[in-house]
Design an enzyme around this catalytic site. Structure first.
Site, short mmCIF file in Angstrom:
data_model
loop_
_atom_site.label_atom_id
_atom_site.label_comp_id
_atom_site.label_asym_id
_atom_site.label_seq_id
_atom_site.Cartn_x
_atom_site.Cartn_y
_atom_site.Cartn_z
N GLY A 101 35.43 22.04 -9.71
CA GLY A 101 35.17 23.39 -9.33
C GLY A 101 34.98 24.41 -10.39
O GLY A 101 34.31 24.03 -11.48
N SER A 102 35.35 25.59 -10.16
CA SER A 102 35.00 26.64 -11.00
C SER A 102 35.19 26.42 -12.35
O SER A 102 34.71 27.17 -13.29
CB SER A 102 35.35 27.90 -10.27
N THR A 103 36.39 25.81 -12.87
CA THR A 103 36.70 25.45 -14.01
C THR A 103 35.46 24.83 -15.08
O THR A 103 35.39 25.05 -16.11
CB THR A 103 37.87 24.72 -14.38
#
Lengths: 490, 457
Positions: free
Chosen positions: A220-222
Site C-alpha cells: 500500500g502507501s508505504t
C-alpha cells in the site's frame, strides 16, 4: 589338479579384495552423503539424543536442551515458546526442523566442521558430543514490546513486526502473530506431536508461517517511499519543495479507469509540494509520478531496496516483488503499482529495509539474525559482520526522503509515532485487497537518537477493530512507536 | 644313507592359543553388548564365558585326539566368527525388543544350534576317520541332494517365507535343506568327477576350441545340475541357484583342468541372468534395487537401511550396542554383515572379511596339499562355495552386486546354516588331517649292508 586350485585361490582372493574395497567405499567415501540422505533415521535419532546447543537472546536461552529420562536422553525446550517461535523454529523427531534450528543445525548439533577438534576430544574422553550455541541479534525488550502491541489489538489479530538496526542490518525484533508453541513439536510423545502438527497445518491462519519474512502482501502507501526515492533518483522531482500534480483523481487517457484518493480528498489542491504529497499520502500525486518514472526505473529502484531477492542471513525469506515476472504494465496498472497496489507485494522485513535504507543515508544493509556462533567451550567460531547490500539512493536524496518522513510524523498521517526529543520518520499504509476482506494496515518508520537508530515495519492484517477505523497510523503506528522506544531506551 | 622324512608339525598348541583368543573375542563382545545397551556387563557373562571355554576346550581336545594333524587355524577362526555372531544376535534381540517387546529373541536358539553344530563337527571327525570313505557313497549323496532340494516343494511340510519356498517345517522345527544339499552336492560332484575326470577331459570332440566330453560322461552330472537349478528357479532362491552353479562349474574346472569350462559356465550364467531378468519380476526388482536403491525408497527400504547402517558406522563403528542396526529388516540374519559394519565399523568389517578370506584360503590350501584326488576336489569345492557364498551375501548387503538371499556363514541367525557350516569345517579338518599326517611307516625291511642285493654288472 593343483594349477586350477591355485587359479581358484586367486579368484577367491579377487572376490575378497572386491568386498573389502567396496566396504571401504561405502563406509568411508560414501558415508557422508549417505548420512545426509533424507529419512536416515539413524542420523535423526543421533541428533535427537544429543546435547544440542542453545539458541540465546541477550544471554538468555530461547531454545535449550535439558536432560530427559527417556531413551533420547535430551529434551528440547523453548522457554519463551510462541514469542520466539518465528525465529527458533522447531526441532521435531517426526517433522524435522525449522527456523534457526534448521539453518544453524550443523553448529547446534555439533557436526559443524569448525567443531571437529571438539568432537575428537569428546571421542577420546568418551563424552557425549555437545553442540555449539547461537546468539541472536534480537533485542528482547523490543521483541516483547512488539508482541504485546499486537496482542493489545485483541485476540485473533494477525500481524507482524520487523525491526532492524539501519546501520548494521541486525534484526532487532521479529514478531509474527498468530504464533505456535514449538515445545509441542519437540515433545517425545510422538502421537501428541502428530496431533499438534495436524492442528497447526490445518489452521487457516497459518501460525507456522513467519509473517515477517515469508508472507508477501500489498504494501500500500508505504511503497510510496520507493516511488519517492525513484522520483528523486531519476530527476523526476529534484527537491521536496517541487510542485507535483495532485487533485482528486488521476485519469489515464484512453482507459476508463481513474485513480482516486482515500476518502475522496483532493490532497489540498491541484498542485502541491512533493513533501506534502507524502505527508497526506496522495494517491493521485504518486500515481502520476509512477507514470513519469516508468515501469523499468521504478522496478529498478525497488530492486535496489532488496525487492526480488532473499538477502536475509540465517533464515529464509520470500522475495518481495514489484510485478510478477515479465509483466508489461498498462498505465493504470503502473499508476496503481506506484502506490503499492496491483501486483506489488512485500514482506514486513522488506519494508523495514526500505525505511532502514533511507535512515542509513541510502545504504541498505544486509539483514541478519545470527550475531555470534560459539563452540561448546564458548570460543567464538563466527561473528556476523555488517555488510552493505546496495546503495539504494544517494545520501543527499536519502536526507530529502528523511525530511519528508519526519514531516509526515510531525504534521502528516503518522503523528501517532511521535517520540518527544527523538528524530522519527514514518510512512503509513492502508492496502486494499478484496472487498470482503479488511485492508492491511502498514506502518513503516525509523527513529534516531544520537548514535542509536532503529527501523520498524508493522503489519496488521486483521483484527477485531471495525473496518472503517483501520488506518496504518492508528492501528500500527503505536506499535511501531513502542518498539522504537524500547530499542532506544526511552 | 637315509634322509629323515619331513613330518609336519601338529601345531595343536598354536591352535589352543588362538582358540583362547577367539573365545575371548566372543566373551568380550557379549560384555560390550551389555555395556552398550544397558550400561552393565550382563550378569550371566561368566556363565556364558565358562560354557564357551568348556566347548572350545572340548572341541580342541577332540581335534587333538582324532585329527591331530588337522589345520590349526580353521577352528579358532570359526569360533571367533561364531562368538561375534552370537553376541550380535543377542544385541539385536535387545534392540528389536526395545522397538516392540513382542519380537522373537533368537540368541538362545542360536546358542543351541551352535552346540548342535559343534556336535555335528565332532561327530564327523570321530565317525569319518578317512574322508575317502565318502567316495563310496557318491550316488547316495547325489540322490540325497536332490531329495533335500525337493523337500520344500512338497505340500504339507514346505513353507514359503519371504517369497522363497526353501523352508521345511517339521514337528515344530523349520530348516533350510538347501544348506545340507550344498554339502551333499559337493561330495557327489567330487566322487563322480574323480572317476570320470579323464573321460571328461580327454574323450570327446573339440568344438570351438573347447573339448566337449561325451554325452554319457557328462549326462548324469548335467542332469543333476539341471534338476537342482530347476528346483531353485521354482523355489525362487536366486542365491542358492548362483551358488550351486558356481560350485558345479568350478569343480568341473578343477577336475578337468580345462579353463574352457569357466568360459562355458560364465556364458551360461550370463544367459541365465538375462533370462531371469527378462522373465521374473522379482529378479528385476533386485536388479533395479541394486542399480538405484534410492529410486524407490519404500520398496528398497532394507538395502537402503543397510547402507545407512554401514555409513553410520563409519570407520570406527558406533560400538557394540550403541548403533541402531535393529532398524534394518532382518538385521540378525541376511543383513548381519551390515549390523557388524554399523557397530564395529569399517575396521571390524574388514577384520571379519579377512577371517572369511582366511577360512576360504586355508580350505584351498588343504585342497592343494591333499594327496588324493577325491579329497582335493571336495576340499576345493567346499572352500570355493564358502568363499562364493560370503561374496554373494556380503556383496549383496554392501551393494557390490544385486542382493540375493544367502546366509552369512557362522554369523547369521539360522540353525541349518550354523550346523552345516560346522560340518563343512569338520570335513575340511578331516581332509587336512589326512593330508598332513605322515605316511604310515611302511614295514621297512631294515636295509642291512650284508644282505643287500648288489647288482653285478
Amino acid at each position: 589338479m593343483n594349477r586350477p586350485i591355485r587359479n581358484i585361490a586367486i579368484a577367491c582372493l579377487v572376490l575378497f579384495v572386491a568386498l573389502m574395497l567396496n566396504v571401504n567405499y561405502v563406509q568411508f567415501v560414501q558415508a557422508d552423503s549417505l548420512n545426509a540422505k533424507n529419512g536416515n533415521k539413524r542420523v535423526i535419532n543421533e541428533e535427537f539424543s544429543r546435547d544440542r546447543g542453545t539458541i540465546l537472546v541477550d544471554g538468555k536461552p530461547v531454545a535449550e536442551s535439558v536432560k530427559s529420562k527417556d531413551e533420547y536422553k535430551f529434551q528440547r525446550r523453548y522457554p519463551e515458546s510462541n514469542l520466539y517461535a518465528p525465529l527458533t523454529g522447531y526441532f521435531s523427531y517426526v517433522f524435522g526442523r525449522g527456523g534457526i534450528e534448521n539453518s544453524q543445525n550443523r553448529v547446534l548439533s555439533g557436526s559443524d566442521n569448525r567443531l571437529f577438534v571438539n568432537r575428537v576430544v569428546e571421542l577420546v574422553s568418551n563424552k557425549q558430543p555437545k553442540g555449539g550455541s547461537v546468539e541472536l541479534t534480537i533485542d528482547p525488550l523490543a521483541q516483547k514490546t512488539a508482541a504485546d502491541g499486537l496482542e493489545a489489538l485483541g485476540k485473533g489479530t494477525k500481524g507482524a513486526v520487523a525491526a532492524i538496526d539501519p546501520k548494521t542490518g541486525a534484526v532487532l525484533a521479529m514478531v509474527s502473530q498468530p504464533s505456535y508453541d514449538p515445545n509441542k513439536l519437540a515433545s517425545h510423545d510422538f502421537a501428541a506431536v502428530q496431533k499438534s502438527w495436524n492442528d497447526l497445518t490445518a489452521d487457516k491462519d497459518q501460525p507456522m508461517v513467519n509473517r515477517t519474512t515469508q508472507q508477501t502482501l500489498p504494501p500500500g502507501s508505504t511503497f510510496k517511499l520507493v516511488t519517492a526515492a525513484a522520483a528523486l533518483e531519476n530527476g523526476v522531482v529534484d527537491n521536496i519543495d517541487d510542485k507535483v500534480k495532485a487533485g482528486s483523481t488521476l485519469r489515464f487517457p484512453g482507459y476508463g479507469y481513474t485513480l482516486p484518493n482515500e476518502n475522496g480528498s483532493n490532497c489540498g489542491g491541484d498542485e502541491i509540494t512533493f513533501e506534502r504529497a507524502l505527508n497526506v499520502s496522495c494517491n493521485v500525486a504518486f500515481g502520476g509520478l509512477a507514470l513519469k518514472i516508468g515501469q523499468d526505473k521504478l522496478a529498478a529502484q525497488a530492486a535496489k531496496f532488496g525487492f526480488g531477492t532473499d538477502p536475509l542471513e540465517g533464515l529464509s525469506m520470500n522475495p518481495s516483488r514489484f510485478t510478477s515476472a515479465d509483466a508489461k504494465l498498462e498505465p493504470p496498472q503502473l499508476g496503481q503499482s506506484g502506490i503499492g497496489q496491483f501486483e506489488v507485494a512485500a514482506t514486513p522485513l522488506q519494508m523495514a529495509m526500505v525505511a532502514a535504507g533511507i535512515a542509513n543515508d541510502g545504504n541498505v544493509m544486509k539483514p541478519y539474525v545470527v550475531d555470534t556462533v560459539r563452540a561448546p567451550n564458548l570460543r567464538v567460531l563466527d561473528k556476523s559482520r555488517p555488510e552493505r547490500l546496495s546503495e539504494a539512493v544517494s545520501s543527499s536524496n536519502a536526507r530529502k526522503l528523511q525530511d519528508m518522513m519526519i514531516s509526515t510524523v510531525q504534521v502528516g498521517t503518522a503523528t501517532s509515532a511521535q517520540i518527544p526529543g527523538v528524530e522519527v520518520g514514518a510512512k503509513t499504509g492502508t492496502a486494499q485487497s478484496t472487498a470482503d476482506r479488511p485492508p492491511y494496515a502498514w506502518f513503516v518508520s525509523y527513529a534516531k537518537d544520537g548514535d542509536d537508530e532503529v527501523a520498524v515495519a508493522v503489519l496488521v492484517e486483521s483484527s477485531d477493530t471495525a473496518r472503517n477505523e483501520i488506518a496504518g497510523g492508528r492501528l500500527a503506528g503505536p506499535i511501531a512507536k513502542s518498539v522504537m522506544e524500547a530499542v532506544l531506551g526511552k | 644313507m637315509t634322509t629323515p622324512a619331513w613330518v609336519p608339525r601338529k601345531r595343536r598348541g598354536a591352535e589352543f592359543f588362538l582358540t583362547v583368543l577367539a573365545v575371548f573375542i566372543g566373551i568380550f563382545a557379549y560384555a560390550a553388548v551389555g555395556l552398550g545397551v544397558e550400561g552393565t556387563i550382563p550378569a550371566d557373562t561368566y556363565k556364558l564365558g565358562f560354557a564357551l571355554i568348556l566347548v572350545a576346550v572340548a572341541t580342541h581336545l577332540i581335534v587333538r585326539r582324532v585329527a591331530p594333524y588337522a589345520d590349526p587355524v580353521l577352528l579358532p577362526l570359526v569360533i571367533a566368527l561364531n562368538g561375534l555372531g552370537l553376541a550380535m544376535i543377542y544385541r539385536l534381540d535387545l534392540g528389536r525388543q526395545q522397538i516392540n517387546p513382542d519380537r522373537a529373541a533368537f540368541a538362545n536358539s542360536q546358542l543351541v544350534w551352535t552346540a548342535v553344530g559343534i556336535i555335528a563337527f565332532a561327530a564327523i571327525l570321530i565317525l569319518i576317520r578317512d574322508h575317502r570313505r565318502l567316495q563310496t557313497l557318491t550316488y547316495t549323496f547325489g540322490a540325497a541332494a536332490i531329495g533335500l532340494l525337493i523337500l520344500p516343494l512338497l505340500p504339507g511340510i514346505g513353507r514359503t517365507i519371504n517369497g522363497a519356498r526353501i523352508w521345511v517345517s517339521f514337528a515344530g522345527f523349520s530348516f533350510q535343506p538347501g544348506e545340507m544339499a550344498k554339502v551333499c552336492l559337493a561330495i557327489f560332484f567330487a566322487g563322480y568327477l574323480v572317476v570320470k575326470r579323464d573321460a571328461l577331459a580327454l574323450a570327446g570332440r573339440r568344438v570351438l576350441g573347447i573339448d566337449l566330453p561325451r554325452g554319457r560322461d557328462l549326462g548324469p552330472i548335467l542332469g543333476c545340475w539341471l534338476i537342482s537349478v530347476g528346483i531353485l528357479v521354482l523355489q525362487r532362491d536366486l542365491g542358492s541357484s548362483l551358488l550351486f552353479f558356481g560350485l558345479f562349474v568350478v569343480m568341473l574346472y578343477v577336475a578337468t583342468e580345462r579353463p574352457g569350462w569357466i568360459v562355458v559356465g560364465g556364458l551360461l550364467f550370463g544367459l541365465g541372468a538375462y533370462f531371469g531378468y527378462a522373465a521374473f519380476s522379482h529378479v528385476r526388482v533386485r536388479f533395479d534395487a541394486w542399480l538405484d536403491p534410492f529410486g524407490d525408497p519404500d520398496r528398497n527400504g532394507q538395502i537402503i537401511n543397510g547402507l545407512f547402517g554401514l555409513a553410520h558406522g563409519g570407520v570406527l563403528g558406533q560400538g557394540l550396542g550403541q548403533g541402531s542396526p535393529q532398524l534394518t529388516p532382518y538385521s540378525f540374519s541376511d543383513f548381519i554383515a551390515a549390523s557388524m559394519g554399523e557397530e564395529l565399523g569399517l575396521t571390524g568389517l574388514m577384520a571379519i572379511l579377512l577371517i572369511y578370506g582366511l577360512i576360504a584360503e586355508r580350505g584351498l590350501r588343504i585342497a592343494l596339499t591333499c594327496r588324493d584326488a577325491f579329497g582335493k576336489l571336495l576340499a576345493a569345492g567346499l572352500a570355493f562355495s564358502f568363499a562364493l557364498q560370503v561374496f554373494v551375501v556380503i556383496g549383496g548387503v554392501t551393494r557390490l552386486i544385486p542382493l540375493t538371499g544367502l546366509t552369512t556363514p557362522f554369523m547369521a541367525q539360522g540353525g541349518s546354516s550354523v550346523v552345516m557350516n560346522w560340518a563343512i569345517i569338520g570335513l575340511l579338518l578331516r581332509i587336512s588331517d589326512q593330508t598332513r599326517r605322515p605316511a604310515p611307516e611302511i614295514s621297512t625291511f631294515d636295509s642291512n649292508d650284508e644282505t643287500q642285493v648288489v647288482k653285478l654288472s
